[in-house]
Design an enzyme around this catalytic site. Structure first.
Site, PDB file in Angstrom:
ATOM      1  N   ASP A 206       7.632   4.446  -9.298  1.00 37.58           N
ATOM      2  CA  ASP A 206       8.945   4.027  -8.808  1.00 37.58           C
ATOM      3  C   ASP A 206       8.772   2.904  -7.802  1.00 37.58           C
ATOM      4  O   ASP A 206       7.656   2.527  -7.450  1.00 37.58           O
ATOM      5  CB  ASP A 206       9.662   5.213  -8.149  1.00 37.58           C
ATOM      6  CG  ASP A 206       8.850   5.781  -6.981  1.00 37.58           C
ATOM      7  OD1 ASP A 206       9.005   5.272  -5.865  1.00 37.58           O
ATOM      8  OD2 ASP A 206       8.055   6.721  -7.196  1.00 37.58           O
ATOM      9  N   ASP A 208       9.944   3.095  -4.621  1.00 37.84           N
ATOM     10  CA  ASP A 208      10.309   3.684  -3.339  1.00 37.84           C
ATOM     11  C   ASP A 208      11.814   3.464  -3.152  1.00 37.84           C
ATOM     12  O   ASP A 208      12.570   3.681  -4.098  1.00 37.84           O
ATOM     13  CB  ASP A 208       9.460   3.072  -2.205  1.00 37.84           C
ATOM     14  CG  ASP A 208       9.390   3.984  -0.983  1.00 37.84           C
ATOM     15  OD1 ASP A 208       9.085   5.176  -1.170  1.00 37.84           O
ATOM     16  OD2 ASP A 208       9.641   3.514   0.128  1.00 37.84           O
TER      17      ASP A 208
END
Length: 286
Positions: A206, A208
């Protein structure tokens, strides 16, 4: 002997010859799980699921000292850490791998050393990963067809919560970090104290919370990305034996001699109870 510490999504390795789960006792506590041992392309492998099978340990409660000690007791010389992470760089996208070479340690609730009162030691962490082992991981990732980045700074946070937007911006813009995770510290520090070569393979899941088009971390998206990352990680590990020598040559970067000048406590002042616990970690010098 390669020790593989598997992170979120990687709880076993298929295809090991003579695969056996072994319990290894440690004076530093109970390791995360039993250790899967076997041979892969002629090389001995020891696999330890960091969070335990079924993911029972949080990043804070992982028994890091017991894990590293148990691997050392089995005869492991090189540790490949595989872990999920968030990315602070647009070019380090979900599904990519990063071969980490630096850390910033922001953890605060973990035991970070085998040494202490009664036997003090200070090891260098200027270059916290083994360049030789890291390069082998990089080449294995390329051969597996993974988009991989050579080098990166890993921000180790305590967790288990993900970052706030303010923290994410700080780590990315002011501290120039590349990825963020919760488990490589104190693992890397303990591996250095145990005189083990250590490489960190960070699997991006991802962005973040800093990325304007992706919003906050979504655990369902992470799990979906983890599945593909885990398959790639298994392929990377399978390619390592062909890239690593099976000889017992000294590490050219000195990882296997990290304690050579690190012990500070005079022999007559050393705590015999602590020294006994250090039999696997520092028995070469004690």
């Amino acid at each position: 002997m390669i020790g593989v510490i598997g992170g979120s999504g990687l709880y076993e390795i298929e295809g090991l010859e003579g695969a056996t789960w072994k319990r290894v006792d440690s004076p530093w506590g109970i390791p995360s799980d039993e250790i899967l041992t076997g041979r892969l392309d002629g090389m001995e492998i020891a696999f330890l699921p960091r969070h335990g099978r079924g993911h029972v340990h949080s990043p804070t409660t992982v028994p890091y000292r017991a894990n590293i000690d148990a691997l050392k007791r089995l005869g492991v010389t090189d540790v490949v850490s595989v872990s999920a992470c968030g990315s602070f760089r647009e070019e380090m996208a979900p599904g990519h791998f990063v071969i980490v070479d630096q850390f910033i340690d922001r953890t605060f609730a973990r035991e970070k050393s085998f040494f202490g009162t009664g036997c003090v030691a200070h090891v260098s962490m200027a270059h916290p990963t083994c360049a030789l082992l890291s390069e082998a991981c990089f080449e294995a990732a390329k051969a597996q067809g993974i988009t991989v980045h050579r080098g990166g700074t890993y921000l180790a946070m305590e967790g288990p919560q993900f970052s706030s937007l303010a923290e994410s911006r700080l780590y990315r813009q002011e501290w120039a970090c590349d990825v963020i995770g919760m488990t490589n510290m104190p693992e890397a520090k303990l591996a250095r104290e145990a005189e083990l070569c250590y490489a960190s393979v960070a699997m991006v899941t991802d962005y973040d919370s800093w990325h304007p088009e992706h919003g906050e971390v979504d655990i369902s998206q992470i799990i979906a990305t983890l599945k593909g990352n885990s398959e790639n990680a298994r392929g990377l590990i399978a390619r390592l034996p062909a890239l690593l020598k099976t000889t017992e040559d000294p590490c050219p970067h000195g990882c296997d001699r990290a304690l050579e000048y690190a012990l500070m406590t005079a022999p007559e002042k050393r705590d015999p109870v602590l020294v006994e616990k250090l039999d696997a970690i520092a028995g070469r010098l004690l």
